[in-house]
Scaffold this motif. Structure first.
Motif, PDB file in Angstrom:
ATOM      1  N   ALA A 243      -4.763   0.361  -9.720  1.00 26.19           N
ATOM      2  CA  ALA A 243      -3.778   0.407 -10.800  1.00 26.19           C
ATOM      3  C   ALA A 243      -2.504  -0.309 -10.366  1.00 26.19           C
ATOM      4  CB  ALA A 243      -3.472   1.853 -11.168  1.00 26.19           C
ATOM      5  N   PRO A 244      -1.826  -0.992 -11.296  1.00 26.06           N
ATOM      6  CA  PRO A 244      -0.584  -1.674 -10.942  1.00 26.06           C
ATOM      7  C   PRO A 244       0.468  -0.699 -10.428  1.00 26.06           C
ATOM      8  CG  PRO A 244      -1.378  -2.344 -13.111  1.00 26.06           C
ATOM      9  CD  PRO A 244      -2.193  -1.169 -12.699  1.00 26.06           C
ATOM     10  N   ILE A 245       1.334  -1.190  -9.572  1.00 16.58           N
ATOM     11  CA  ILE A 245       2.412  -0.366  -9.030  1.00 16.58           C
ATOM     12  C   ILE A 245       3.488  -0.204 -10.090  1.00 16.58           C
ATOM     13  CG2 ILE A 245       4.138  -0.216  -7.192  1.00 16.58           C
ATOM     14  CD1 ILE A 245       2.350  -2.069  -5.548  1.00 16.58           C
ATOM     15  N   PRO A 246       3.979   1.003 -10.328  1.00 17.57           N
ATOM     16  CA  PRO A 246       5.080   1.173 -11.287  1.00 17.57           C
ATOM     17  C   PRO A 246       6.299   0.358 -10.850  1.00 17.57           C
ATOM     18  CG  PRO A 246       4.082   3.294 -10.766  1.00 17.57           C
ATOM     19  CD  PRO A 246       3.482   2.293  -9.819  1.00 17.57           C
ATOM     20  N   ALA A 247       6.897  -0.361 -11.794  1.00 20.38           N
ATOM     21  CA  ALA A 247       7.999  -1.265 -11.466  1.00 20.38           C
ATOM     22  C   ALA A 247       9.211  -0.519 -10.922  1.00 20.38           C
ATOM     23  CB  ALA A 247       8.394  -2.067 -12.703  1.00 20.38           C
ATOM     24  N   GLU A 248       9.401   0.744 -11.319  1.00 22.65           N
ATOM     25  CA  GLU A 248      10.568   1.478 -10.832  1.00 22.65           C
ATOM     26  C   GLU A 248      10.478   1.800  -9.343  1.00 22.65           C
ATOM     27  OE1 GLU A 248       7.790   4.356 -13.045  1.00 22.65           O
ATOM     28  OE2 GLU A 248       8.683   2.367 -13.353  1.00 22.65           O
ATOM     29  N   LEU A 249       9.283   1.702  -8.762  1.00 22.56           N
ATOM     30  CA  LEU A 249       9.133   1.948  -7.327  1.00 22.56           C
ATOM     31  C   LEU A 249       9.407   0.707  -6.481  1.00 22.56           C
ATOM     32  CD1 LEU A 249       5.892   4.144  -7.172  1.00 22.56           C
ATOM     33  CD2 LEU A 249       8.265   4.890  -7.236  1.00 22.56           C
ATOM     34  N   LEU A 250       9.506  -0.459  -7.130  1.00 19.73           N
ATOM     35  CA  LEU A 250       9.704  -1.696  -6.371  1.00 19.73           C
ATOM     36  C   LEU A 250      11.012  -1.718  -5.588  1.00 19.73           C
ATOM     37  CD1 LEU A 250       8.653  -4.504  -5.644  1.00 19.73           C
ATOM     38  CD2 LEU A 250       9.805  -5.376  -7.682  1.00 19.73           C
ATOM     39  N   THR A 474      -2.069   4.469  11.995  1.00 17.86           N
ATOM     40  CA  THR A 474      -1.389   4.681  10.709  1.00 17.86           C
ATOM     41  C   THR A 474      -1.778   3.615   9.687  1.00 17.86           C
ATOM     42  OG1 THR A 474       0.513   3.431  11.554  1.00 17.86           O
ATOM     43  CG2 THR A 474       0.582   5.832  11.773  1.00 17.86           C
ATOM     44  N   TRP A 475      -2.331   2.495  10.144  1.00 18.69           N
ATOM     45  CA  TRP A 475      -2.763   1.454   9.200  1.00 18.69           C
ATOM     46  C   TRP A 475      -3.957   1.910   8.371  1.00 18.69           C
ATOM     47  CZ3 TRP A 475      -0.549  -3.481   8.596  1.00 18.69           C
ATOM     48  CH2 TRP A 475       0.509  -3.760   9.456  1.00 18.69           C
ATOM     49  N   ALA A 476      -4.588   2.993   8.778  1.00 15.93           N
ATOM     50  CA  ALA A 476      -5.703   3.521   8.001  1.00 15.93           C
ATOM     51  C   ALA A 476      -5.250   4.047   6.641  1.00 15.93           C
ATOM     52  CB  ALA A 476      -6.405   4.640   8.782  1.00 15.93           C
ATOM     53  N   LEU A 477      -3.931   4.256   6.458  1.00 17.10           N
ATOM     54  CA  LEU A 477      -3.423   4.701   5.157  1.00 17.10           C
ATOM     55  C   LEU A 477      -3.685   3.673   4.056  1.00 17.10           C
ATOM     56  CD1 LEU A 477       0.017   6.219   6.256  1.00 17.10           C
ATOM     57  CD2 LEU A 477      -1.955   7.482   5.385  1.00 17.10           C
ATOM     58  N   SER A 483      -6.173   6.746  -7.119  1.00 21.43           N
ATOM     59  CA  SER A 483      -5.977   8.042  -7.774  1.00 21.43           C
ATOM     60  C   SER A 483      -4.639   8.670  -7.371  1.00 21.43           C
ATOM     61  CB  SER A 483      -7.162   8.959  -7.441  1.00 21.43           C
ATOM     62  OG  SER A 483      -7.093  10.146  -8.188  1.00 21.43           O
ATOM     63  N   ILE A 484      -4.656   9.954  -7.065  1.00 19.31           N
ATOM     64  CA  ILE A 484      -3.418  10.679  -6.782  1.00 19.31           C
ATOM     65  C   ILE A 484      -2.825  10.296  -5.435  1.00 19.31           C
ATOM     66  CG2 ILE A 484      -4.077  12.636  -8.204  1.00 19.31           C
ATOM     67  CD1 ILE A 484      -4.888  14.089  -5.644  1.00 19.31           C
ATOM     68  N   PHE A 485      -3.589   9.592  -4.600  1.00 15.76           N
ATOM     69  CA  PHE A 485      -3.090   9.209  -3.280  1.00 15.76           C
ATOM     70  C   PHE A 485      -2.244   7.936  -3.330  1.00 15.76           C
ATOM     71  CE2 PHE A 485      -7.132  11.428  -2.509  1.00 15.76           C
ATOM     72  CZ  PHE A 485      -6.681  12.446  -1.691  1.00 15.76           C
ATOM     73  N   LEU A 486      -2.221   7.239  -4.471  1.00 15.10           N
ATOM     74  CA  LEU A 486      -1.593   5.924  -4.518  1.00 15.10           C
ATOM     75  C   LEU A 486      -0.104   5.983  -4.182  1.00 15.10           C
ATOM     76  CD1 LEU A 486      -1.606   2.915  -5.125  1.00 15.10           C
ATOM     77  CD2 LEU A 486      -1.247   3.461  -7.538  1.00 15.10           C
ATOM     78  N   LEU A 487       0.667   6.794  -4.914  1.00 15.26           N
ATOM     79  CA  LEU A 487       2.110   6.807  -4.716  1.00 15.26           C
ATOM     80  C   LEU A 487       2.513   7.378  -3.351  1.00 15.26           C
ATOM     81  CD1 LEU A 487       3.379   7.778  -8.289  1.00 15.26           C
ATOM     82  CD2 LEU A 487       3.008   5.525  -7.279  1.00 15.26           C
ATOM     83  N   PRO A 488       1.970   8.537  -2.916  1.00 14.88           N
ATOM     84  CA  PRO A 488       2.321   8.999  -1.555  1.00 14.88           C
ATOM     85  C   PRO A 488       1.915   7.989  -0.479  1.00 14.88           C
ATOM     86  CG  PRO A 488       1.265  10.757  -2.797  1.00 14.88           C
ATOM     87  CD  PRO A 488       1.107   9.513  -3.596  1.00 14.88           C
ATOM     88  N   PHE A 493       2.790   4.581   3.971  1.00 13.44           N
ATOM     89  CA  PHE A 493       2.358   3.327   4.594  1.00 13.44           C
ATOM     90  C   PHE A 493       3.556   2.413   4.839  1.00 13.44           C
ATOM     91  CE2 PHE A 493       0.839  -1.040   4.496  1.00 13.44           C
ATOM     92  CZ  PHE A 493      -0.239  -0.991   5.360  1.00 13.44           C
ATOM     93  N   THR A 494       4.447   2.308   3.845  1.00 12.72           N
ATOM     94  CA  THR A 494       5.607   1.426   3.975  1.00 12.72           C
ATOM     95  C   THR A 494       6.532   1.900   5.086  1.00 12.72           C
ATOM     96  OG1 THR A 494       5.488   0.916   1.616  1.00 12.72           O
ATOM     97  CG2 THR A 494       7.534   0.395   2.739  1.00 12.72           C
ATOM     98  N   ILE A 495       6.798   3.199   5.141  1.00 12.45           N
ATOM     99  CA  ILE A 495       7.722   3.728   6.154  1.00 12.45           C
ATOM    100  C   ILE A 495       7.127   3.588   7.553  1.00 12.45           C
ATOM    101  CG2 ILE A 495       8.850   5.821   6.999  1.00 12.45           C
ATOM    102  CD1 ILE A 495       9.065   6.727   4.071  1.00 12.45           C
ATOM    103  N   LEU A 496       5.900   4.054   7.735  1.00 16.31           N
ATOM    104  CA  LEU A 496       5.306   4.079   9.074  1.00 16.31           C
ATOM    105  C   LEU A 496       5.075   2.679   9.627  1.00 16.31           C
ATOM    106  CD1 LEU A 496       2.744   7.010   8.711  1.00 16.31           C
ATOM    107  CD2 LEU A 496       4.958   7.056   9.849  1.00 16.31           C
ATOM    108  N   ASN A 497       4.611   1.767   8.789  1.00 17.93           N
ATOM    109  CA  ASN A 497       4.219   0.459   9.310  1.00 17.93           C
ATOM    110  C   ASN A 497       5.345  -0.575   9.280  1.00 17.93           C
ATOM    111  OD1 ASN A 497       1.464   1.121   9.940  1.00 17.93           O
ATOM    112  ND2 ASN A 497       1.097   1.196   7.746  1.00 17.93           N
ATOM    113  N   SER A 498       6.373  -0.388   8.444  1.00 19.10           N
ATOM    114  CA  SER A 498       7.532  -1.278   8.542  1.00 19.10           C
ATOM    115  C   SER A 498       8.397  -0.910   9.746  1.00 19.10           C
ATOM    116  CB  SER A 498       8.358  -1.231   7.253  1.00 19.10           C
ATOM    117  OG  SER A 498       8.835   0.087   7.014  1.00 19.10           O
ATOM    118  N   PHE A 499       8.401   0.368  10.124  1.00 18.90           N
ATOM    119  CA  PHE A 499       9.132   0.813  11.317  1.00 18.90           C
ATOM    120  C   PHE A 499       8.219   0.837  12.551  1.00 18.90           C
ATOM    121  CE2 PHE A 499      11.924   2.411   8.023  1.00 18.90           C
ATOM    122  CZ  PHE A 499      13.197   2.274   8.575  1.00 18.90           C
ATOM    123  N   TYR A 500       7.062   0.203  12.479  1.00 18.73           N
ATOM    124  CA  TYR A 500       6.086   0.274  13.564  1.00 18.73           C
ATOM    125  C   TYR A 500       6.663  -0.233  14.886  1.00 18.73           C
ATOM    126  CZ  TYR A 500       1.731  -0.540  16.119  1.00 18.73           C
ATOM    127  OH  TYR A 500       0.741  -0.532  17.060  1.00 18.73           O
TER     128      TYR A 500
END
Length: 544
Positions: A243-250, A474-477, A483-488, A493-500
């Motif tokens: 599913a597309p990412i909600p634009a407000e999360l960008l 952590t890249w396994a995320l 489904s319900i796992f998309l937003l969390p 994934f962004t926090i853990l792997n951008s601060f890797y």
């Protein structure tokens, strides 16, 4: 009128009617020929497909129109053509499939709305308000003549085209609205309005679908509305993806990525310098860590540059080159994570006697060489797999859902992305997860042999977290994007792997301070028990 004058007038009328009939017959012959090729699936080269479409356009532009318009179509209505007279007093036009004759009722309807701005630029250049213009529309109910490299799926297999005289109409102040209705279930598909962009230097395909200048909206579940600022052949691309990412999360995701990658770049540089400073303590271990940090540094730098060069005014070759480098950096980073896991495995199995001839040279050949071979092979076989990639975003509105695309320089081929991104990452994560589980079992056995196993619980917890980051598990995320796992998953994934890179820096600092503290205690106390030395061997110098 004398007899000769009457005869001359009759001849002129007959000749005029014959010319009109011949022009109309030529259009009819072309579209019948094209329909036969499409029905029989005749093998066409890119040049033949381009010539067929352009010949039909040229015939429509030269056809004589009696009245305001003329329509031609094939017997099966696979291809329909429409030519209309316009002038510089044009105020707008709406065309719908329901007004065309001979359209099968089973087909989903479509429409095209042209704004008054359509003729402004042409009439402004000519400065002739009474000039007659020719608008042609060609409707293809088949994708046979528009095959791109990705063999994309189009909604309803509809391709709707329009052209104004021989002019290239672009950058309109008011958009052209093209509506596609459908009765399909599109769950799991991303719909994107695209136009056919001709490619002159491609021998296999004469064009490709592009979304530049087009905006996608869905006023209702059964309608897709395309707003485009130019004339061309339009369609709706159906891409099977999450599913597309909600634009407000960008904005928050972009902010986290920029901040995290910037901090990781600085942390990786510091860690590399500190590793070189301490390289005499453990040469092979230090060199492995240095290469991992170098790959993380390259990955973060190219990732930050990728959205910048993907903006449409940016050069295409530069974006393709950056996409290849970004893919190479990711593969190198994953490979060095796997090498860290392999090295840890050797330390667990062969604790005291580890010697492999030219060990570091072989590891560098694998860590940097294998990704380079894969990327260069892709560039040699099909360089178009790299370039401007669109990330779909959904915008919720009161009257429906709109879609927009965010460009990034990345892998464009879904097949390559599935094999050499997701598949490569899956193998790396699976291997390192097995090694991590093995390491935790070994640590648990060592602690169980101590008299006070709970005394080092905090230290062991830090060791486990450090190993988790070191092995890149952590890249396994990335495999929980549904489904319900998309937003969390997106935020984790962004926090853990951008601060890797920053987390690896903290792990290095923790190990360095701990080793210095242990050395100080050994100097003061004199000696330790054999069990304590074995435990420290596992949890400090081996884990680094």
């Amino acid at each position: 009128m004398d007899p000769w004058g009457t005869l001359l007038l009759c001849l002129c009328l007959v000749t005029s009617q014959s010319g009109i009939a011949e022009a109309s017959q030529e259009v009819r012959y072309l579209i019948m020929k094209m329909e036969m090729m499409a029905r029989r699936r005749v093998s066409l080269t890119s040049s033949q497909a381009r010539t067929s479409v352009h010949s039909l356009e040229e015939s429509l532009l030269n056809i004589t129109i009696e009245g305001s318009s003329v329509t031609e179509q094939t017997p099966q209505a696979t291809i329909q053509s429409l030519a209309l007279k316009l002038d510089c007093n044009f105020t707008g036009l709406s065309l719908s499939s329901t007004t065309l004759q001979g359209v099968p009722q089973a087909r989903a309807p479509h429409s095209m709305q042209f704004p008054a701005a359509l003729t402004q630029e042409v009439c402004g250049r000519q400065a002739r308000s009474h000039r007659e213009l020719r608008l042609i529309c060609v409707y293809f109910y088949t994708t046979f003549f528009f095959q791109d490299k990705s063999n994309s799926s189009l909604l309803n297999d509809y391709v709707l085209g329009a052209q104004l005289d021989h002019n290239h109409v672009r950058n309109l102040g008011e958009p052209i609205n093209i509506s596609f209705w459908h009765n399909k279930s599109l769950e799991g598909y991303v719909l994107t309005c695209v136009f056919w962009k001709e490619v002159a230097d491609d021998e296999d395909h004469w064009g490709a679908w592009s979304s530049e200048g087009c905006h996608t909206e869905q006023p209702s579940p059964a309608q897709v509305l395309c707003r485009c600022n130019h004339l061309s052949y339009f369609a709706v691309l159906m891409q099977l993806s999450p599913a597309p990412i909600p634009a407000e999360l960008l904005p928050p995701l972009s902010y986290i990525s920029v901040v995290g990658c910037s901090i990781s770049i600085v942390a990786s540089l510091l860690t590399i310098m500190l590793h070189f400073h301490a390289r005499k303590q453990n040469e092979s271990m230090t060199q492995i860590h240095v290469n991992l940090h170098a790959s993380v540094l390259l990955l973060n730098v190219t990732f930050l540059l990728s959205p910048v060069l993907a903006v449409p005014p940016g050069p295409g070759p530069a974006c393709m080159a950056l996409a290849a480098i970004l893919h190479y950096a990711l593969l190198s980073c994953l490979t060095w994570m796997a090498i860290e896991g392999f090295n840890l495995y050797l330390l667990l199995v062969r604790v005291y006697n580890i010697y492999i001839r030219r060990y570091l040279l072989k590891l560098c050949a694998v860590g940097w060489g294998v990704p380079a071979v894969l990327v260069l092979l892709l560039l040699a076989v099909k360089s178009s797999v790299y370039g401007r990639h669109m990330i779909p975003l959904s915008i919720s509105r009161s009257n429906g859902t709109d879609f927009q695309n965010i460009p990034i320089c990345w892998v464009r081929s879904p097949k390559v992305h599935g094999i050499l991104v997701m598949g490569y990452g899956a193998l790396t994560c699976l291997f390192n997860l097995v090694v991590l589980a093995w390491a935790l079992l070994a640590l648990r056995r060592l602690r169980a042999r101590e008299k006070a196993p709970s005394a080092r619980a905090c230290q062991d917890a830090i060791t486990v977290l450090g190993l988790t980051m070191l092995l890149g598990t952590t890249w396994a995320l990335a495999f929980f994007s549904f489904s319900i796992f998309l937003l969390p998953q997106l935020f984790f994934f962004t926090i853990l792997n951008s601060f890797y890179g920053f987390f690896l820096f903290l792990w290095f600092c923790y190990q360095k301070c701990r080793m210095e503290a242990e050395a100080g205690r050994e100097t003061g106390a004199g000696r330790e028990t054999e069990m304590g030395r074995e435990t420290e061997k596992f949890s400090s110098s081996q884990m680094m």
